[in-house]
Design a protein around this motif. Structure first.
Motif, PDB file in Angstrom:
ATOM      1  N   THR A 374      23.894 -16.883  14.220  1.00 23.12           N
ATOM      2  CA  THR A 374      22.504 -16.379  14.721  1.00 23.12           C
ATOM      3  C   THR A 374      23.335 -15.054  14.700  1.00 23.12           C
ATOM      4  O   THR A 374      22.357 -14.209  15.877  1.00 23.12           O
ATOM      5  CB  THR A 374      22.521 -16.911  16.634  1.00 23.12           C
ATOM      6  N   GLY A 375      23.504 -14.541  13.533  1.00 27.14           N
ATOM      7  CA  GLY A 375      24.166 -13.089  13.454  1.00 27.14           C
ATOM      8  C   GLY A 375      22.756 -12.403  12.935  1.00 27.14           C
ATOM      9  O   GLY A 375      21.289 -12.284  12.873  1.00 27.14           O
ATOM     10  N   ASN A 376      22.893 -11.581  12.215  1.00 25.93           N
ATOM     11  CA  ASN A 376      22.424 -10.595  12.258  1.00 25.93           C
ATOM     12  C   ASN A 376      21.737 -10.935  10.329  1.00 25.93           C
ATOM     13  O   ASN A 376      20.176 -10.863   9.695  1.00 25.93           O
ATOM     14  CB  ASN A 376      22.936  -9.082  11.265  1.00 25.93           C
ATOM     15  N   GLY A 377      22.128 -11.868   9.412  1.00 23.74           N
ATOM     16  CA  GLY A 377      21.741 -12.160   8.667  1.00 23.74           C
ATOM     17  C   GLY A 377      21.714 -11.497   7.137  1.00 23.74           C
ATOM     18  O   GLY A 377      22.862 -10.848   7.615  1.00 23.74           O
ATOM     19  N   MET A 378      21.359 -11.593   6.141  1.00 25.47           N
ATOM     20  CA  MET A 378      21.641 -11.095   4.983  1.00 25.47           C
ATOM     21  C   MET A 378      20.481 -10.259   4.139  1.00 25.47           C
ATOM     22  O   MET A 378      19.445 -11.279   4.632  1.00 25.47           O
ATOM     23  CB  MET A 378      22.408 -11.625   3.951  1.00 25.47           C
ATOM     24  N   ALA A 379      20.417  -8.927   3.267  1.00 28.23           N
ATOM     25  CA  ALA A 379      19.080  -8.780   2.538  1.00 28.23           C
ATOM     26  C   ALA A 379      19.023  -9.341   1.383  1.00 28.23           C
ATOM     27  O   ALA A 379      20.212 -10.432   1.304  1.00 28.23           O
ATOM     28  CB  ALA A 379      19.062  -7.491   2.271  1.00 28.23           C
ATOM     29  N   PRO A 380      17.692 -10.232   0.615  1.00 29.40           N
ATOM     30  CA  PRO A 380      17.629 -10.636  -0.325  1.00 29.40           C
ATOM     31  C   PRO A 380      18.776 -10.531  -1.199  1.00 29.40           C
ATOM     32  O   PRO A 380      19.703 -11.251  -2.203  1.00 29.40           O
ATOM     33  CB  PRO A 380      16.402 -10.775  -1.037  1.00 29.40           C
ATOM     34  N   GLU A 381      19.373  -9.091  -1.399  1.00 25.05           N
ATOM     35  CA  GLU A 381      19.606  -9.180  -2.566  1.00 25.05           C
ATOM     36  C   GLU A 381      21.380  -9.576  -2.682  1.00 25.05           C
ATOM     37  O   GLU A 381      22.346 -10.043  -3.555  1.00 25.05           O
ATOM     38  CB  GLU A 381      20.135  -7.552  -2.796  1.00 25.05           C
ATOM     39  N   THR A 382      21.957  -9.144  -1.175  1.00 23.75           N
ATOM     40  CA  THR A 382      23.194  -9.476  -0.816  1.00 23.75           C
ATOM     41  C   THR A 382      23.774 -10.660  -1.041  1.00 23.75           C
ATOM     42  O   THR A 382      24.088 -11.938  -1.548  1.00 23.75           O
ATOM     43  CB  THR A 382      24.272  -9.366   0.410  1.00 23.75           C
ATOM     44  N   ARG A 383      22.258 -11.739  -0.606  1.00 25.20           N
ATOM     45  CA  ARG A 383      22.118 -13.292  -0.537  1.00 25.20           C
ATOM     46  C   ARG A 383      22.539 -13.981  -1.490  1.00 25.20           C
ATOM     47  O   ARG A 383      23.191 -15.372  -2.291  1.00 25.20           O
ATOM     48  CB  ARG A 383      20.722 -13.310   0.033  1.00 25.20           C
ATOM     49  N   ASP A 384      21.418 -13.224  -2.232  1.00 25.94           N
ATOM     50  CA  ASP A 384      21.007 -13.693  -3.892  1.00 25.94           C
ATOM     51  C   ASP A 384      22.319 -13.521  -4.889  1.00 25.94           C
ATOM     52  O   ASP A 384      22.688 -14.270  -6.190  1.00 25.94           O
ATOM     53  CB  ASP A 384      20.074 -13.396  -4.684  1.00 25.94           C
ATOM     54  N   ASN A 385      23.602 -12.633  -4.935  1.00 26.05           N
ATOM     55  CA  ASN A 385      24.607 -11.969  -5.175  1.00 26.05           C
ATOM     56  C   ASN A 385      25.726 -12.807  -4.719  1.00 26.05           C
ATOM     57  O   ASN A 385      27.138 -12.335  -5.590  1.00 26.05           O
ATOM     58  CB  ASN A 385      25.006 -10.779  -5.839  1.00 26.05           C
ATOM     59  N   LEU A 386      25.680 -13.669  -3.807  1.00 26.15           N
ATOM     60  CA  LEU A 386      27.434 -13.682  -2.710  1.00 26.15           C
ATOM     61  C   LEU A 386      27.897 -15.076  -3.303  1.00 26.15           C
ATOM     62  O   LEU A 386      29.701 -14.477  -3.367  1.00 26.15           O
ATOM     63  CB  LEU A 386      26.382 -14.938  -1.207  1.00 26.15           C
ATOM     64  N   PHE A 387      27.297 -15.797  -4.416  1.00 25.37           N
ATOM     65  CA  PHE A 387      28.451 -16.996  -5.121  1.00 25.37           C
ATOM     66  C   PHE A 387      28.972 -16.138  -6.597  1.00 25.37           C
ATOM     67  O   PHE A 387      28.335 -17.210  -7.272  1.00 25.37           O
ATOM     68  CB  PHE A 387      27.800 -18.136  -4.910  1.00 25.37           C
ATOM     69  N   THR A 388      28.049 -14.458  -7.074  1.00 24.15           N
ATOM     70  CA  THR A 388      28.437 -14.139  -8.288  1.00 24.15           C
ATOM     71  C   THR A 388      29.026 -13.265  -8.207  1.00 24.15           C
ATOM     72  O   THR A 388      30.072 -12.899  -7.083  1.00 24.15           O
ATOM     73  CB  THR A 388      27.203 -13.767  -8.896  1.00 24.15           C
ATOM     74  N   ASN A 389      29.576 -13.023  -9.886  1.00 21.98           N
ATOM     75  CA  ASN A 389      30.292 -12.042 -10.066  1.00 21.98           C
ATOM     76  C   ASN A 389      30.365 -10.293  -9.498  1.00 21.98           C
ATOM     77  O   ASN A 389      31.270  -9.386  -9.249  1.00 21.98           O
ATOM     78  CB  ASN A 389      31.045 -11.649 -11.288  1.00 21.98           C
ATOM     79  N   ARG A 390      29.281  -9.770  -9.068  1.00 22.16           N
ATOM     80  CA  ARG A 390      28.528  -8.816  -8.504  1.00 22.16           C
ATOM     81  C   ARG A 390      28.227  -8.975  -6.080  1.00 22.16           C
ATOM     82  O   ARG A 390      27.272  -8.096  -6.597  1.00 22.16           O
ATOM     83  CB  ARG A 390      26.919  -8.654  -8.657  1.00 22.16           C
ATOM     84  N   VAL A 391      29.415 -10.353  -6.101  1.00 23.00           N
ATOM     85  CA  VAL A 391      29.517 -10.159  -4.675  1.00 23.00           C
ATOM     86  C   VAL A 391      29.717  -7.825  -4.133  1.00 23.00           C
ATOM     87  O   VAL A 391      30.992  -8.233  -4.973  1.00 23.00           O
ATOM     88  CB  VAL A 391      30.073 -11.374  -4.283  1.00 23.00           C
ATOM     89  N   VAL A 392      29.020  -8.357  -3.051  1.00 25.38           N
ATOM     90  CA  VAL A 392      29.470  -6.907  -2.711  1.00 25.38           C
ATOM     91  C   VAL A 392      29.651  -7.666  -1.258  1.00 25.38           C
ATOM     92  O   VAL A 392      28.778  -7.677  -0.510  1.00 25.38           O
ATOM     93  CB  VAL A 392      28.308  -5.548  -2.858  1.00 25.38           C
ATOM     94  N   SER A 393      30.805  -7.102  -0.635  1.00 23.81           N
ATOM     95  CA  SER A 393      31.123  -7.153   1.338  1.00 23.81           C
ATOM     96  C   SER A 393      30.687  -6.769   2.075  1.00 23.81           C
ATOM     97  O   SER A 393      29.720  -4.859   0.907  1.00 23.81           O
ATOM     98  CB  SER A 393      33.249  -6.668   1.216  1.00 23.81           C
ATOM     99  N   ARG A 394      29.505  -6.690   2.776  1.00 24.92           N
ATOM    100  CA  ARG A 394      28.861  -6.294   3.854  1.00 24.92           C
ATOM    101  C   ARG A 394      28.932  -5.814   4.718  1.00 24.92           C
ATOM    102  O   ARG A 394      28.891  -4.647   5.471  1.00 24.92           O
ATOM    103  CB  ARG A 394      28.287  -7.330   4.784  1.00 24.92           C
TER     104      ARG A 394
END
Length: 457
Positions: A374-394
């Motif tokens: 029940t947290g803050n959620g992710m921005a769309p760009e973070t969510r869409d790159n989560l399982f790619t080589n472009r992932v960036v930690s929040r």
């Protein structure tokens, strides 16, 4: 006696003898052409200033193309661990780089120790054939050639394996061609490896020292928890003259903390060993066995409960006790769920929750899980790159390695993972794992993309 009579009597089979000689000469010429082509391609690779890995891959690729085989691998020996390490694997259902097998096991082990090549036309009838790799990759070995990787003179440094000729069967002519490839490749690999080892020696020494120090530092912790547990028991026994509810509660709390510290330090020791293996270019193969997900999740919650309590975050589970056992690597599943829960806790406001649930439909070969917060959620760009080589930690100072660990574990088990998240509304990871483990899956099913289009593997 007439000429016809002499031929009928078998005295003058000259036409047949000439035809046979011509066919044999044609075969020799074809084999020589193939040998020359193999030598030419390997020689070209030597002048391209390739790294060791690139050279190994080029040698293996040349072997498969010249021989016309489905797949193959190059395994290099690790003398310290007495293992053969898959350095490169190409073709149908390749073996993951870094996978290890004992160097006295299977056909590869026999070839490595004897220094003699082997041509096998039916692997399933050979008692030396190690079926574990076939079962893990979903590959079926029919015919194969295994030969030692060594210079023209000297001890083997590894093994070259070529599997399943596309047309016909692997034979001694193919072995002659592979001998040329292996001899040139082995010499070059050895020289390149010596150069790389010189460069990495200092880095490996520093990391080895760090790992050694960490293990030494952990030993007093492990021993101390045992002494502390014994001391608390003695104190409790001596205090029974004045029994109090508070004393009992304190003892139970201390025992719980001791158990958590002991299990956590053992896991740290396991991870330190993985660091040492990584420096050597090895990965520990998965250990698949019957596994109860509810027990794994309980261990994760127990380990992180103190962190969650401090943040005022509640842990919940749903439907896990009703799930069937699955074939999985329990330690790696723990790491996956641990990372998901540990990443979620800082994102959940006080009095929020992290829930792990699961379900299974009768007749389905898979189990569905979810990790919901029940947290803050992710921005769309973070969510869409989560399982790619472009992932960036929040998280500040984060690397994104936690998400990579989760993805790698799910893929290793032949499963799928996806994520749904919106800012201010929390995040839900959905995981789908096969009940019978990855061995039962068709090779084409092993790396399917995740069901959700929002995040693909």
């Amino acid at each position: 006696m007439s000429r016809d009579s002499e031929q009928e009597a078998g005295l003058l089979p000259l036409p047949n003898r000439r035809q046979s000689a011509r066919r044999e000469e044609d075969r020799r010429l074809q084999r020589r052409d193939r040998e020359m082509e193999a030598a030419r391609r390997i020689s070209e690779a030597l002048f391209q200033h390739l790294t060791t890995d690139e050279l190994v891959a080029q040698a293996l690729r040349t072997a498969l193309e010249v021989i016309g085989a489905e797949s193959g691998s190059i395994l290099l020996a690790d003398h310290q661990s007495e293992e053969l390490v898959f350095r490169h694997s190409l073709g149908v259902s390749p073996v993951q780089t870094g996978t290890t097998i004992p160097w006295k096991q299977g056909i590869a082990g026999d070839v490595f120790h004897s220094g003699q090549p082997i041509v096998i036309r039916d692997a399933k009838t050979d008692p030396r054939h190690f079926t574990g790799i076939d079962e893990f990759t979903g590959h079926v070995t029919h015919d194969l050639i295994a030969l030692p990787l060594k210079r023209w003179e000297g001890e083997p440094i590894g093994v070259l394996e070529v599997l399943n000729k596309r047309e016909g069967q692997l034979d001694e002519e193919d072995l002659a061609i592979l001998t040329i490839i292996s001899g040139i490749a082995a010499s070059s690999i050895e020289q390149a490896r010596l150069f790389q080892e010189a460069k990495l020696a200092e880095v490996a020494r520093v990391l080895g020292d760090i790992g050694h120090d960490i293990k030494n530092l952990l030993m007093p912790v492990i021993c101390g928890t045992g002494l502390l547990e014994s001391e608390i028991k003695d104190l409790l026994n001596s205090s029974r003259k004045i029994p109090t509810t508070k004393a009992k509660a304190s003892f139970e709390l201390c025992a719980e903390v001791i158990g958590m510290v002991r299990s956590s330090t053992r896991r740290i020791q396991d991870r330190v060993k993985e660091i040492a293996d990584c420096v050597k270019g090895r990965t520990t193969p998965p250990e698949f066995a019957q596994c109860q997900i509810a027990r794994v999740v309980d261990s994760v919650f127990e380990t992180l409960r103190w962190v969650a309590t401090e943040k005022e975050v509640a842990f919940r589970s749903s439907g896990l006790d009703q799930l069937p056992q699955i074939v999985a690597d329990e330690r790696r599943l723990f790491n996956a769920f641990y990372n998901l829960v540990n990443n979620a806790i800082p994102e959940v406001p006080p009095h929020g929750s992290v829930t792990i649930g699961g379900s299974h439909c009768n007749g389905d070969d898979f189990i569905e899980f979810y990790v919901k917060d029940t947290g803050n959620g992710m921005a769309p760009e973070t969510r869409d790159n989560l399982f790619t080589n472009r992932v960036v930690s929040r998280k500040t100072g984060g690397t994104g390695l936690g998400t990579k660990i989760v993805r790698d574990v799910v893929e290793m088990h032949g499963g799928h993972i996806s994520v749904q998240s919106e800012l201010g509304k929390g995040t839900t990871f959905q995981i789908r794992l096969p009940i019978a483990g990855p061995a039962f899956l068709d090779p084409s099913e092993r790396r399917k993309p995740a069901a959700s289009s929002r995040a693909t593997l």
